[in-house]
Design an enzyme around this catalytic site. Structure first.
Site, mmCIF file in Angstrom:
data_model
loop_
_atom_site.group_PDB
_atom_site.id
_atom_site.type_symbol
_atom_site.label_atom_id
_atom_site.label_comp_id
_atom_site.label_asym_id
_atom_site.label_seq_id
_atom_site.Cartn_x
_atom_site.Cartn_y
_atom_site.Cartn_z
ATOM 1 C CB CYS A 158 35.508 40.360 39.637
ATOM 2 S SG CYS A 158 36.253 40.012 38.049
ATOM 3 C CB CYS A 172 43.288 39.902 37.035
ATOM 4 S SG CYS A 172 42.541 40.041 38.675
HETATM 5 FE FE1 FES Z 1 38.368 40.209 38.375
HETATM 6 FE FE2 FES Z 1 40.639 41.459 38.495
HETATM 7 S S1 FES Z 1 39.211 41.183 40.103
HETATM 8 S S2 FES Z 1 39.674 40.670 36.740
#
Ligand code: FES
Length: 124
Positions: free
Chosen positions: A34, A103
């Protein structure tokens, strides 16, 4: 609802945001998928985490996780902070959606790294 009230609260009003200039340990981690980055600073006195701050460049769950995680280790012995799991952070937030669990993993990893950094500085 996708996110709990606690997640929303810690996302909208994150605790312990910032930087500690004379930190005793710094941990920076990222998630390649991400692209989110989290940095945690700790101040340690007599093996107690007296202060902790974070900077997170990332999604709302990452911000809520870092906020909650810093609250959970503040004032705690280093040994206890080392045991903080991403699961405990997610539980304290009343849960995270499955695809957002990584996360909270960032928060666990950033704290472990900051403590590693603190330990290696201490042994110098
Ligand atoms: Fe990767 Fe939240 S989407 S840390």
């Amino acid at each position: 609802m996708l996110y709990s009230e606690k997640v929303m609260d810690h996302f909208m009003n994150p605790r312990n945001v910032g930087k500690i200039e004379d930190a005793d340990g710094i941990g920076e981690v990222g998630n390649a998928k991400c692209g989110d980055i989290m940095k945690i600073y700790i101040k340690v006195d007599n093996d107690i985490i007296t202060d902790v701050k974070f900077n997170t460049f990332g999604c709302g769950s990452a911000i809520a996780s870092s906020s909650m995680a810093t609250e959970m280790i503040k004032g705690k012995p280093v040994s206890e902070a080392l045991e903080l799991t991403n699961k405990a952070v997610a539980e304290a937030l009343d849960g995270l959606p499955a695809h957002k669990l990584h996360c909270s993993v960032l928060a666990e990893e950033a704290i472990k790294k900051a403590i590693d950094d603190y330990e290696s500085r201490k042994n110098k």
